[in-house]
Each structure stands twice: as C-alpha cells, then as structure tokens.
Scaffold this active site. Structure first.
Site, PDB file in Angstrom:
ATOM      1  N   CYS A  70      -8.696   9.167 -11.797  1.00 49.89           N
ATOM      2  CA  CYS A  70      -9.042   8.721 -10.437  1.00 49.89           C
ATOM      3  C   CYS A  70      -9.835   9.803  -9.698  1.00 49.89           C
ATOM      4  CB  CYS A  70      -7.774   8.385  -9.660  1.00 49.89           C
ATOM      5  SG  CYS A  70      -8.102   7.970  -7.943  1.00 49.89           S
ATOM      6  N   CYS A  73      -7.941  11.168  -6.300  1.00 49.52           N
ATOM      7  CA  CYS A  73      -6.741  11.995  -6.322  1.00 49.52           C
ATOM      8  C   CYS A  73      -7.147  13.456  -6.079  1.00 49.52           C
ATOM      9  CB  CYS A  73      -6.032  11.854  -7.673  1.00 49.52           C
ATOM     10  SG  CYS A  73      -4.969  10.393  -7.802  1.00 49.52           S
ATOM     11  N   HIS A 134      -1.621   8.290  -5.125  1.00 45.27           N
ATOM     12  CA  HIS A 134      -2.438   7.271  -5.810  1.00 45.27           C
ATOM     13  C   HIS A 134      -1.830   5.877  -5.728  1.00 45.27           C
ATOM     14  CE1 HIS A 134      -5.364   5.937  -8.880  1.00 45.27           C
ATOM     15  NE2 HIS A 134      -4.377   5.187  -9.318  1.00 45.27           N
ATOM     16  N   ASN A 174     -11.290  -2.535   1.882  1.00 38.84           N
ATOM     17  CA  ASN A 174     -11.124  -3.587   0.886  1.00 38.84           C
ATOM     18  C   ASN A 174      -9.882  -3.221   0.106  1.00 38.84           C
ATOM     19  OD1 ASN A 174     -13.601  -4.761   1.557  1.00 38.84           O
ATOM     20  ND2 ASN A 174     -14.714  -3.512   0.079  1.00 38.84           N
ATOM     21  N   HIS A 185      -6.911   3.674  -5.788  1.00 42.22           N
ATOM     22  CA  HIS A 185      -6.384   4.683  -4.859  1.00 42.22           C
ATOM     23  C   HIS A 185      -6.602   4.206  -3.410  1.00 42.22           C
ATOM     24  CE1 HIS A 185      -5.312   9.063  -4.319  1.00 42.22           C
ATOM     25  NE2 HIS A 185      -5.558   8.657  -3.085  1.00 42.22           N
ATOM     26  N   HIS A 187      -7.856   3.665  -0.133  1.00 41.86           N
ATOM     27  CA  HIS A 187      -9.010   4.222   0.585  1.00 41.86           C
ATOM     28  C   HIS A 187      -9.757   3.113   1.316  1.00 41.86           C
ATOM     29  CE1 HIS A 187     -11.118   2.572  -2.907  1.00 41.86           C
ATOM     30  NE2 HIS A 187     -12.266   2.753  -2.278  1.00 41.86           N
ATOM     31  N   GLN A 189     -13.677   2.519   3.709  1.00 40.97           N
ATOM     32  CA  GLN A 189     -15.066   2.967   3.739  1.00 40.97           C
ATOM     33  C   GLN A 189     -15.615   2.883   5.150  1.00 40.97           C
ATOM     34  OE1 GLN A 189     -17.570   1.633   0.331  1.00 40.97           O
ATOM     35  NE2 GLN A 189     -15.898   0.217  -0.028  1.00 40.97           N
TER      36      GLN A 189
HETATM   37 ZN   LIG Z   1      -5.945   8.397  -7.179  1.00 43.30          ZN
END
Ligand SMILES: [Zn+2]
Length: 376
Positions: A70, A73, A134, A174, A185, A187, A189
């Site tokens: 990932c 991470c 994660h 999203n 992970h 997150h 935007q």
């Molecule tokens: Zn991750």
C-alpha cells in the site's frame, strides 16, 4: 493543529497535520525520483459545453495492490511509501497520478477548428490520508481525528483557492471497490479545478434563476422547506441539518447543510466547526448500518440476504462555492451510496449514462425513515 509542509523526492508537496504539540516531522523521502509523465489536458465538449479532463497517464496507476504494497501506509524499514514518516495522523500530498497539475500541464493541442477547443489541465489533485491504519474507515475515526481531517480540508481549501488559475476546490471521498476505489487505505481526494464543474455551474444557474424570480436564496428556502416538511429529515443539530432530498437520485442520498449559509468550509464559525465531526461520523455510521439487519428496506429481496461484512460503498462530496460567481451557493455535503439493497447496486446505465436522467428505485421518504431507524 500543527502543520508541517515538506517535499517528496520528486518535488511533490506533502503536508502533515498533527494535534498541537505533536512531534517534529523531519523524515525524508528515500526513494529515487521517477520522472513524472504528467500531461493532463482539458477539452471542451462542443455539444454540451462541459470541460472534459483527458489524463492518459493515469492508466498506469496502481490498482488494488496487496496491503503489503500500500503506497498510503507509513514508510517502514526497507519499504518506502508516499509518506516518509514511520507513522502519521492526517497527511495530504499531491497525487502522483493527477487529473490536473500545476507542473507539466499539457500543452493545448493544435486545432484546425474553433470547435476543438482545448486548454492545459492546470490545477491540482491531492490525496488526504485520514489515518495510518490501513484497515480503518472514516466512520471508525475518533471525533478528534475527524476534526483534524476537517482542519486539513479547511487549510487545503484556503491554500488551493489561492493558487493562480484555480476556480473551485472540491473535497471528496470515494469509499469501496464498488465505487471504483483503487486503494483501500482510508483516504479522500481534493481537486482544485481551473474551471467551473458542470454540476456547480448548473447549481449557480438555478440559484440565479430563483433569486431573479423570488428575490430569495434557493439554498436557504430549500433548507427551511425540508425542516418544515420533516418527512425526509435524517438528523438535526444546533447548526446543521441532514435530509434526503425531495428528488433524490441515488437509493440512499443525504444532503447536509449548515443552518447559516456560508460559501465554503473555511467560512464556518467555531460552533459550526465543532458540531460537524460528530454529525458527519454519525451519518457515515448510519450508512454502514443501512443494510445490516433483515429490517432493511429491501434487504431480504433478492434471496442473497444481507452481507453485514461488506461495508457500504459511498461517495461523500463537499460542494463549495467557486472563487467568484457563486455568491448564491451554500456549502453542503452530498453523501450517497450506489447500493440499493444488501446485494444490489444501482448502476448508471442507459437512462442515467445515456441521458443524465435518473431513475431512483427507493422512495426518498422511505430512505429517510431507514436512515433514522439506524441512528446510534
Ligand atoms: Zn495502507
């Protein structure tokens, strides 16, 4: 909030957001910089008048890598990721595969016809990592962490809106592979657009038409009407109200408005800011519970039964007024899922993709009732 601005090896900016008094952030990116082939361009659709971003370099971005690879991470000994630190709270960095870029934005292609109008894809795309964990999700964050994410959104909106050529700043998340998320992970935007997006442009036109006809503000009247009607209300706070819109397009769709009309997140006052994290977390947690029990609106339909282990995919979209021309707009969140039952999805097929004309399979009043049922 403590903010530390750094640079990655290839020159992209990375910003740490930590609670006050947190440790110094001085880890360096040990990776060898790879040349970025970033040439996004904007093309104007001559038929509809909408800008389309063409970013062919994005085809090479990682798709669903295993957890051990990932890129969001923290970095560990022997494995450098996008985040050089060994741990972090909230971190924001420029997307390695941006749809819009201030660096190396594509040259507009030569065109023989005025109908083929193109511009360089100038702007900025950032990634916001909500946690170094994660396997976490936004709904599982603490209120203080959600408040730190809000601090980051506010700071990024202020910073990006000040960049030359940026017209509007859009923060969104999203969530879920079903939505098309390429990295699991947690997150979100941020896009800083050099143009007005079609949806924002349409909202501005509608609000202007309403102002011209009634002398009043559309968002204020709409919020008042939903609060009076009550049937589609999902949640009300001292400073915020969430409701399913009258003509919802998605099976489960919630709009969250501050009671005082403000153009964007940076314009929120201290009390509005303080109340937002718990309300936002509650909405996300309700979305996660929508299909959990057999009492779900449509959960037993289809024979497969509910699948509580699969988190609800969603899109959380923060609508903010553009830098100019959006005086009638109100900051608000539009949160929706493409899942219409435990094992069924709403796909944008012929009528939606072909005609932009939505068909919703769930009655908005029933969706609101379900969203009240699953309150914490
Ligand atoms: Zn991750």
């Amino acid at each position: 909030m403590r903010k530390t601005v750094t640079k990655l090896a290839d020159g992209r900016e990375l910003v740490y957001y930590d609670p006050d008094g947190f440790e110094v952030r001085d880890a360096t990116d040990l990776r060898t910089p790879e040349p970025a082939a970033v040439r996004p361009e904007l093309r104007l659709d001559p038929v509809l008048g909408d800008w389309v971003t063409v970013a062919a370099h994005r085809q090479g971005r990682p798709y669903q890598p295993p957890a051990g690879d990932c890129p969001l991470c923290p970095s560990r000994r022997g494995r450098s990721t996008e985040i050089p630190a060994a741990d972090y709270n909230v971190v924001v960095f420029e997307n390695r595969f941006p749809s819009l870029s201030t660096q190396g934005a594509g040259r507009a292609p030569d065109s023989r016809s005025p109908l083929f109008r193109a511009e360089p894809g100038t702007g900025r795309c950032e990634v916001v990592c909500f946690t170094s964990d994660h396997d976490a999700s936004f709904a599982g964050l603490s209120e203080s962490r959600a408040a730190l994410v809000l601090d980051a959104w506010i700071d990024r909106t202020t910073e990006l809106a000040a960049l030359p050529d940026v017209r509007q700043v859009y923060c969104f998340e999203n969530r879920g592979a079903e939505i098309g998320v390429t990295l699991s992970h947690p997150h979100g935007q941020i896009y800083a657009y050099p143009f007005l997006t079609p949806r924002t442009g349409k909202m501005i036109a509608r609000a202007a038409e309403y102002r011209g006809r009634t002398g009043r503000n559309l968002a204020e009247d709409l919020l008042a009407a939903e609060r009076l009607d009550r049937r589609r209300l999902v949640l009300t706070g001292t400073h915020w109200t969430a409701f399913v819109p009258f003509a919802a397009r998605w099976p489960y769709e919630v709009h969250l408005y501050p009671h005082r009309r403000v153009p964007d997140l940076p314009a929120l006052g201290p009390a509005e800011r303080a109340e937002l994290p718990p309300i936002y977390l509650e909405l996300l947690r309700r979305f996660d519970r929508l299909f959990d029990t057999p009492a779900g609106v449509d959960a037993t339909d289809g024979g497969g039964g509910p699948t509580p282990s699969a988190p609800t995919p969603y899109i959380a979209a923060w609508h903010q007024a553009p830098r100019y021309g959006g005086e009638e707009l109100s900051l608000h969140l539009e949160l929706f899922t493409i899942r219409r039952a435990a094992n069924k999805f709403k796909f944008l097929a012929g009528v939606e993709s072909g005609q932009d004309a939505f068909v919703n399979d769930v009655l908005p009043e029933a969706a609101a009732r379900r969203l009240r049922e699953v309150a914490s």
